[in-house]
Scaffold this motif. Structure first.
Motif, PDB file in Angstrom:
ATOM      1  N   GLN A  15       0.835  -1.200   0.000  1.00 39.22           N
ATOM      2  CA  GLN A  15       0.000   0.000   0.000  1.00 39.22           C
ATOM      3  C   GLN A  15       0.870   1.250   0.000  1.00 39.22           C
ATOM      4  O   GLN A  15       0.513   2.250  -0.613  1.00 39.22           O
ATOM      5  CB  GLN A  15      -0.939   0.006   1.203  1.00 39.22           C
ATOM      6  N   GLN A  19       0.713   4.374  -2.571  1.00 42.05           N
ATOM      7  CA  GLN A  19       0.645   5.766  -2.104  1.00 42.05           C
ATOM      8  C   GLN A  19       1.723   6.619  -2.763  1.00 42.05           C
ATOM      9  O   GLN A  19       1.435   7.721  -3.257  1.00 42.05           O
ATOM     10  CB  GLN A  19       0.813   5.823  -0.592  1.00 42.05           C
ATOM     11  N   SER A  25      -3.431   8.406  -0.204  1.00 38.20           N
ATOM     12  CA  SER A  25      -2.888   8.016   1.099  1.00 38.20           C
ATOM     13  C   SER A  25      -3.107   6.528   1.377  1.00 38.20           C
ATOM     14  O   SER A  25      -4.074   5.924   0.911  1.00 38.20           O
ATOM     15  CB  SER A  25      -3.510   8.845   2.220  1.00 38.20           C
ATOM     16  N   GLN A  26      -2.188   5.966   2.144  1.00 37.22           N
ATOM     17  CA  GLN A  26      -2.258   4.556   2.500  1.00 37.22           C
ATOM     18  C   GLN A  26      -3.549   4.250   3.235  1.00 37.22           C
ATOM     19  O   GLN A  26      -4.174   3.210   2.991  1.00 37.22           O
ATOM     20  CB  GLN A  26      -1.031   4.165   3.346  1.00 37.22           C
ATOM     21  N   SER A  27      -3.981   5.135   4.106  1.00 34.59           N
ATOM     22  CA  SER A  27      -5.221   4.888   4.855  1.00 34.59           C
ATOM     23  C   SER A  27      -6.433   4.875   3.928  1.00 34.59           C
ATOM     24  O   SER A  27      -7.357   4.078   4.115  1.00 34.59           O
ATOM     25  CB  SER A  27      -5.408   5.911   5.980  1.00 34.59           C
ATOM     26  N   THR A  28      -6.416   5.712   2.908  1.00 38.02           N
ATOM     27  CA  THR A  28      -7.510   5.733   1.930  1.00 38.02           C
ATOM     28  C   THR A  28      -7.504   4.449   1.109  1.00 38.02           C
ATOM     29  O   THR A  28      -8.564   3.852   0.872  1.00 38.02           O
ATOM     30  CB  THR A  28      -7.395   6.964   1.017  1.00 38.02           C
ATOM     31  N   ASN A  43      -9.524   9.083  -8.185  1.00 35.62           N
ATOM     32  CA  ASN A  43      -8.651   8.050  -7.636  1.00 35.62           C
ATOM     33  C   ASN A  43      -8.761   6.740  -8.403  1.00 35.62           C
ATOM     34  O   ASN A  43      -7.773   6.022  -8.549  1.00 35.62           O
ATOM     35  CB  ASN A  43      -8.919   7.842  -6.148  1.00 35.62           C
TER      36      ASN A  43
END
Length: 79
Positions: A15, A19, A25-28, A43
């Motif tokens: 991930q 990113q 972002s990694q969290s997304t 995205n």
């Protein structure tokens, strides 16, 4: 959206790398992969280009990983 995670894992991509390459972002990315969030069109386009696949594949509408051919510019077409 199992294919978003499947394509990443099957290609042994982290991930963090996604990113770094896409700016998402990694969290997304994690939320997309778990189904907690739905990707924006912007995205999805970034991910499709990064993975060289179609939006339909990323959204689980097809099992075909191969991307569609790029649109060629034609007379009268303006972006």
């Amino acid at each position: 959206m199992k294919n978003i995670k499947f394509i990443r894992v099957s290609r042994d991509i982290t991930q963090l790398r996604v990113q770094m390459e896409t700016g998402i972002s990694q969290s997304t990315i994690s939320k997309y992969e778990t189904g907690e969030s739905i990707p924006t069109v912007e995205n999805l386009l970034l991910l499709a280009d990064f993975y060289n696949t179609s939006l339909d594949y990323l959204m689980d509408r097809t099992d075909a990983v191969t991307p569609y051919p790029k649109k060629s510019s034609s007379p009268g077409y303006h972006e």
